[in-house]
Write an enzyme that holds these catalytic residues in place. Structure first.
Site, PDB file in Angstrom:
ATOM      1  N   LYS A  10      -0.546  -0.581  10.413  1.00 43.05           N
ATOM      2  CA  LYS A  10      -1.733  -1.387  10.104  1.00 43.05           C
ATOM      3  C   LYS A  10      -1.481  -2.873  10.402  1.00 43.05           C
ATOM      4  CE  LYS A  10      -3.436   1.826   6.587  1.00 43.05           C
ATOM      5  NZ  LYS A  10      -4.080   1.949   5.259  1.00 43.05           N
ATOM      6  N   TYR A  50     -12.692   5.648   9.215  1.00 45.57           N
ATOM      7  CA  TYR A  50     -12.631   5.837   7.754  1.00 45.57           C
ATOM      8  C   TYR A  50     -13.967   6.305   7.164  1.00 45.57           C
ATOM      9  CZ  TYR A  50      -7.937   3.818   7.242  1.00 45.57           C
ATOM     10  OH  TYR A  50      -6.578   3.588   7.284  1.00 45.57           O
ATOM     11  N   ASN A 113      -1.479  -1.544   2.895  1.00 44.47           N
ATOM     12  CA  ASN A 113      -0.352  -0.634   2.629  1.00 44.47           C
ATOM     13  C   ASN A 113       0.375  -0.174   3.895  1.00 44.47           C
ATOM     14  OD1 ASN A 113      -2.282   1.107   3.525  1.00 44.47           O
ATOM     15  ND2 ASN A 113      -2.148   2.544   1.827  1.00 44.47           N
ATOM     16  N   HIS A 116      -0.848   4.182   7.945  1.00 49.33           N
ATOM     17  CA  HIS A 116      -1.743   5.304   7.664  1.00 49.33           C
ATOM     18  C   HIS A 116      -1.109   6.564   8.214  1.00 49.33           C
ATOM     19  CE1 HIS A 116      -5.269   7.867   7.402  1.00 49.33           C
ATOM     20  NE2 HIS A 116      -4.920   8.296   8.608  1.00 49.33           N
ATOM     21  N   GLU A 127      -8.320  13.068  13.567  1.00 44.77           N
ATOM     22  CA  GLU A 127      -7.905  11.671  13.760  1.00 44.77           C
ATOM     23  C   GLU A 127      -7.271  11.447  15.134  1.00 44.77           C
ATOM     24  OE1 GLU A 127      -7.162  10.768   9.014  1.00 44.77           O
ATOM     25  OE2 GLU A 127      -5.471  10.666  10.390  1.00 44.77           O
TER      26      GLU A 127
HETATM   27  P1  CMP Z   1      -5.014   5.167   4.074  1.00 40.27           P
HETATM   28  O1  CMP Z   1      -3.974   6.201   3.878  1.00 40.27           O
HETATM   29  O2  CMP Z   1      -5.088   4.490   5.377  1.00 40.27           O
HETATM   30  O3  CMP Z   1      -6.449   5.842   3.767  1.00 40.27           O
HETATM   31  C1  CMP Z   1      -7.498   5.179   3.118  1.00 40.27           C
HETATM   32  C2  CMP Z   1      -7.153   3.795   2.739  1.00 40.27           C
HETATM   33  O4  CMP Z   1      -7.988   3.199   1.795  1.00 40.27           O
HETATM   34  C3  CMP Z   1      -5.793   3.783   2.052  1.00 40.27           C
HETATM   35  O5  CMP Z   1      -4.788   4.055   2.973  1.00 40.27           O
HETATM   36  C4  CMP Z   1      -5.768   2.412   1.446  1.00 40.27           C
HETATM   37  O6  CMP Z   1      -5.310   1.430   2.340  1.00 40.27           O
HETATM   38  C5  CMP Z   1      -7.232   2.166   1.176  1.00 40.27           C
HETATM   39  N1  CMP Z   1      -7.467   2.185  -0.265  1.00 40.27           N
HETATM   40  C6  CMP Z   1      -7.337   3.229  -1.087  1.00 40.27           C
HETATM   41  N2  CMP Z   1      -7.621   2.840  -2.362  1.00 40.27           N
HETATM   42  C7  CMP Z   1      -7.917   1.532  -2.306  1.00 40.27           C
HETATM   43  C8  CMP Z   1      -8.293   0.573  -3.265  1.00 40.27           C
HETATM   44  N3  CMP Z   1      -8.393   0.900  -4.560  1.00 40.27           N
HETATM   45  N4  CMP Z   1      -8.534  -0.682  -2.857  1.00 40.27           N
HETATM   46  C9  CMP Z   1      -8.430  -1.014  -1.538  1.00 40.27           C
HETATM   47  N5  CMP Z   1      -8.084  -0.128  -0.574  1.00 40.27           N
HETATM   48  C10 CMP Z   1      -7.822   1.122  -0.961  1.00 40.27           C
END
Ligand code: CMP
Length: 142
Positions: A10, A50, A113, A116, A127
């Protein structure tokens, strides 16, 4: 069983020069990179990727973040690649991630985070086809 999964490094990973360190972890765990592209997602591409989270309160923030700067998108291949990749990444929220996982080591927050990874073989197929044509995915030699 040999599987493929989609991985995205990311914007927070690419901005902090973490591409090599993270890819190194995948390779150490015998995941093969069979497709890879660096690109800057448009907001529309992030929204499409998403789409299942559209109703969530964090959807706007998530799409802003994912289109903030370039990402690296990969197909990883190997035995149980979906589960293995998720283990290497750690829990979605870095506060709950196991020690040594990518998110525990590098992530600042649940929003930013770092990586993904597909959550099932079915999501992986969807995906992967969102980003890659089959002809641009190479079969690993072994
Ligand atoms: P990812 O695994 O890419 O899939 C969905 C994404 O939504 C997740 O990682 C997080 O980055 C994001 N996400 C999930 N929960 C939250 C949250 N409470 N606030 C902001 N982003 C979130």
């Amino acid at each position: 069983m040999k599987e493929q999964t989609l991985s995205i490094l990311k914007p927070d990973a690419v901005e902090r020069n973490l591409i090599g360190k993270i890819i190194g972890r995948f390779e150490e765990e015998n995941l093969k990179i069979v497709a890879m592209e660096q690109r800057w997602l448009s907001r529309r591409e992030a929204e499409g990727f998403y789409a299942e989270h559209k109703a969530r309160p964090f959807f706007g923030e998530l799409c802003d973040f994912m289109s903030r700067s370039p990402v690296v998108i990969m197909v990883l291949e190997g035995d149980d690649a979906v589960a293995k990749n998720r283990k290497i990444m750690g829990a979605t929220n870095p506060a709950s991630a196991d020690p040594g996982t990518i998110r525990k080591l590098f992530s600042k927050s649940v929003g930013e985070n770092t990586v993904h990874g597909s959550d099932s073989p079915q999501s992986a197929a969807r995906e992967i086809s969102y980003f890659f044509q089959g002809t641009n995915i190479f079969c690993s030699a072994k």
